[in-house]
Design a protein around this motif. Sequence first.
Motif, PDB file in Angstrom:
ATOM      1  N   ARG A  13       0.819  -1.225   0.000  1.00 31.33           N
ATOM      2  CA  ARG A  13       0.000   0.000   0.000  1.00 31.33           C
ATOM      3  C   ARG A  13       0.844   1.263   0.000  1.00 31.33           C
ATOM      4  N   GLY A  14       2.041   1.184   0.593  1.00 34.53           N
ATOM      5  CA  GLY A  14       2.957   2.323   0.484  1.00 34.53           C
ATOM      6  C   GLY A  14       2.619   3.526   1.338  1.00 34.53           C
ATOM      7  N   SER A  15       2.077   3.291   2.544  1.00 35.32           N
ATOM      8  CA  SER A  15       1.779   4.463   3.385  1.00 35.32           C
ATOM      9  C   SER A  15       3.077   5.112   3.894  1.00 35.32           C
ATOM     10  N   ASN A  16       4.114   4.315   4.103  1.00 38.17           N
ATOM     11  CA  ASN A  16       5.406   4.925   4.473  1.00 38.17           C
ATOM     12  C   ASN A  16       5.993   5.703   3.300  1.00 38.17           C
ATOM     13  N   GLY A  90       8.041  -1.346   3.232  1.00 40.26           N
ATOM     14  CA  GLY A  90       7.122  -2.462   3.029  1.00 40.26           C
ATOM     15  C   GLY A  90       7.508  -3.279   1.810  1.00 40.26           C
ATOM     16  N   ILE A 110      12.214  -0.036   7.556  1.00 37.66           N
ATOM     17  CA  ILE A 110      11.425   0.229   8.767  1.00 37.66           C
ATOM     18  C   ILE A 110      10.731  -1.049   9.184  1.00 37.66           C
ATOM     19  N   PRO A 112       8.057  -2.830  12.146  1.00 38.27           N
ATOM     20  CA  PRO A 112       7.025  -2.441  13.116  1.00 38.27           C
ATOM     21  C   PRO A 112       7.156  -3.123  14.482  1.00 38.27           C
ATOM     22  N   GLU A 176       5.626   5.090  12.670  1.00 38.97           N
ATOM     23  CA  GLU A 176       6.470   4.781  11.501  1.00 38.97           C
ATOM     24  C   GLU A 176       6.533   6.004  10.604  1.00 38.97           C
TER      25      GLU A 176
HETATM   26  C1  GRF Z   1       4.905  -1.335   7.652  1.00 36.12           C
HETATM   27  O1  GRF Z   1       4.255  -1.754   8.809  1.00 36.12           O
HETATM   28  C2  GRF Z   1       6.400  -1.494   7.775  1.00 36.12           C
HETATM   29  O2  GRF Z   1       6.835  -1.344   9.087  1.00 36.12           O
HETATM   30  C3  GRF Z   1       6.603  -2.910   7.312  1.00 36.12           C
HETATM   31  O3  GRF Z   1       5.682  -3.095   6.276  1.00 36.12           O
HETATM   32  C4  GRF Z   1       4.588  -2.206   6.448  1.00 36.12           C
HETATM   33  C5  GRF Z   1       4.461  -1.417   5.192  1.00 36.12           C
HETATM   34  O4  GRF Z   1       3.344  -0.579   5.198  1.00 36.12           O
HETATM   35  N1  GRF Z   1       7.987  -3.107   6.933  1.00 36.12           N
HETATM   36  P1  GRF Z   1       3.172   0.507   4.061  1.00 36.12           P
HETATM   37  O5  GRF Z   1       3.191  -0.261   2.727  1.00 36.12           O
HETATM   38  O6  GRF Z   1       4.289   1.483   4.155  1.00 36.12           O
HETATM   39  O7  GRF Z   1       1.827   1.129   4.306  1.00 36.12           O
END
Ligand code: GRF
Length: 218
Positions: A13-16, A90, A110, A112, A176
């Motif tokens: 999904r790439g929220s980070n 992610g 990263i 969690p 995060e």
């Molecule tokens: C996050 O919880 C990160 O810590 C882990 O994968 C997830 C990725 O989430 N490594 P997003 O794709 O960034 O929303």
Amino acid sequence: MKRLKLGVLASGRGSNFQSIIDSVESGYLNVEIRLLITDNPNAFAIERAKKHGIEYLVITPGTFSSKDEYFKGIAMELKNREVGLVVLAGFMRIVRKPLIDAFSNKIMNIHPAILPSFPGLHGQKQANDYGVKISGCTVHFVDEGMDTGPIIIQAAVPVSEEDTEDTLSERILKYEHRIYPVAIKLFSEGRIEVAGRKVKIKGTVFNGEGIINPPLPG
Ligand code: GRF
């Protein structure tokens, strides 16, 4: 000084990824997001790249003769664009030696949970099932192990007795999104020094503050 170029690797999904985009657009980060690489043609991260005019490549391992070749291919795309920092956001694969060697102490991930506790998949579920009172998230450099590289920054997040994997994941995710841009900023400003396992951050002052969870009864 030339702006640092980032290469982001994401599978979902790439929220980070979005929190990094937002930090660049707000001016907090003075870096260029040069490229998104994904191994998943359906990753929502691609929509985010399109929306913000960021180049993206879908590179799947199937077209390479081995995993090492796959990561060699990724390293080449990043090098061709003069990427100076690779950011795993992610990315659901264990990064192999050819990429790690090409970007030594220049790949961040990263996770969690508070490493070295609960590495690997489902760090939030592992922590919740174990019954810890404090979990959180960790940004670290990537080495060949599973979430084992030098730790750059961590955030502590309290765990509630009522938590499920989902509620804890949601609470951790907010942190995060806060600490990943900080780690990237420190790197982009040349303030991170790696000495063996330890990361030293120039220009920060230790303040010794901690948190206690559950709160002490009144
Ligand atoms: C996050 O919880 C990160 O810590 C882990 O994968 C997830 C990725 O989430 N490594 P997003 O794709 O960034 O929303």
